[in-house]
Design a protein around this motif. Sequence first.
Motif, PDB file in Angstrom:
ATOM      1  N   ARG A 243      48.379  40.973  38.496  1.00  0.00           N
ATOM      2  CA  ARG A 243      49.654  40.306  38.249  1.00  0.00           C
ATOM      3  C   ARG A 243      50.832  41.203  38.637  1.00  0.00           C
ATOM      4  NH1 ARG A 243      45.643  38.166  34.940  1.00  0.00           N
ATOM      5  NH2 ARG A 243      45.722  39.536  33.136  1.00  0.00           N
TER       6      ARG A 243
ATOM      7  N   ARG B 269      41.481  42.935  48.056  1.00  0.00           N
ATOM      8  CA  ARG B 269      41.105  41.537  47.855  1.00  0.00           C
ATOM      9  C   ARG B 269      42.230  40.605  48.280  1.00  0.00           C
ATOM     10  NH1 ARG B 269      40.888  38.580  42.101  1.00  0.00           N
ATOM     11  NH2 ARG B 269      43.022  38.221  42.805  1.00  0.00           N
TER      12      ARG B 269
ATOM     13  N   GLY C  43      45.345  35.137  42.452  1.00  0.00           N
ATOM     14  CA  GLY C  43      44.830  33.877  42.998  1.00  0.00           C
ATOM     15  C   GLY C  43      45.369  32.653  42.294  1.00  0.00           C
TER      16      GLY C  43
END
Length: 392
Positions: free
Chosen positions: A17, A367, A34
Amino acid sequence: MPALSDRVGTFTDSVIRRMTRISNQYGAINLSQGFPDFDPPREMLDALARVAYTGPHQYAVTYGAQNFREALAQKQSKAFGREVDPNKEIVVTCGGTEAMMCAVMTICNPGDKILVFSPFYENYGADAILSGAEPIYVPLVPPDYQFDRSIIEEGFRQGAKGIIVCNPSNPCGKVFTRQELMDIGELALKYDAFVITDEVYEHLVYAPNHHVCMASLPGMYDHTITCNSLSKTYSITGWRLGYLIGPAYVVEGAKKVHDFLTVGAPAPLQEAAVVGLEFPQSYYDDLLALYTAKRDHLLAGLEKIGLKHNIPQGTYFVLVDIQDFLNLPQFAGYTDLQFCEWMIREIGVAAVPGSSFFREPVNHLIRLHFARSEEVLDEAVRRLARLADLLK
Ligand code: GLN
């Protein structure tokens, strides 16, 4: 100044976050935290508009509105191949995040051990710390993210209360096979331990892989606490609707934890989401087709520009290998976090550093998520091509 608890000194804020905040600061394309950039299903938005005028606007039953729990029980009874009791076996929570925290707090005493696969979704570390539990990590070994059964058995032998299984797995995209789940389940039964599953990506499992619910395996219902959420399945991450399903005596305990943590999930949003829980199978097929196309689109883009990556079996995440960049003189001494911060500033794409998911000293993965429109993914790939050019 008065001192804070020791607890808060033992973990950082969520790096996932945090990356979103930095991304927003620099106006980058955010492929870190995400969440989808498209709207929830029309039927749910219509219901939400209606609910604005018809209510409910006051508390629902703390453990979930009756009609919401009944709709959930129906959906999950199909998935588990057994009847789920909407009154005794479900707690509706504020997102999958609260479901996980609630599950760990319900089964663990301070000092208890809990098995966690590594890489893991970063919340599990904080869940364990806030519950006073001590994680024992079980490596998922790349490239296939296999695990060694004997490490799990050793953990249970040391008295671990349970094991957390994120399936499909954030961040590595692993989908556990039926056999792997049976192996884990067999050990949990042998040592009379719990399996806590996080199945928030259950509908994002790419062919030829299949999602198997741990709770559906023979003998496992009474040992499984299934945590899940509506966030990813209906593109409503901001609605904060999650749930936990388990045997009645576990749920009785979980209801108390939940009651004092949050009282309840938002009543109007539960009301508006019921219609989604009642969607036919075609909704889930379409969602999967949409995400399969996005996955293939991003992976093709990464291939084209020559970035090394894994092929996720599930979830909407892909791990990109940045080792070749870290070997360049200009990145000497960079951590993956510093690399991601540089990437946000200079390339305009935000990713999550892999180290926030691994117990092991892994510094060479980042990621990216692909819950974005193809245009945005294309623009991200165009920007990442400038990164790839550094290796030429
Ligand atoms: N699961 C999402 C991710 O890993 C984010 C969830 C969250 O921030 N609560 O990016």
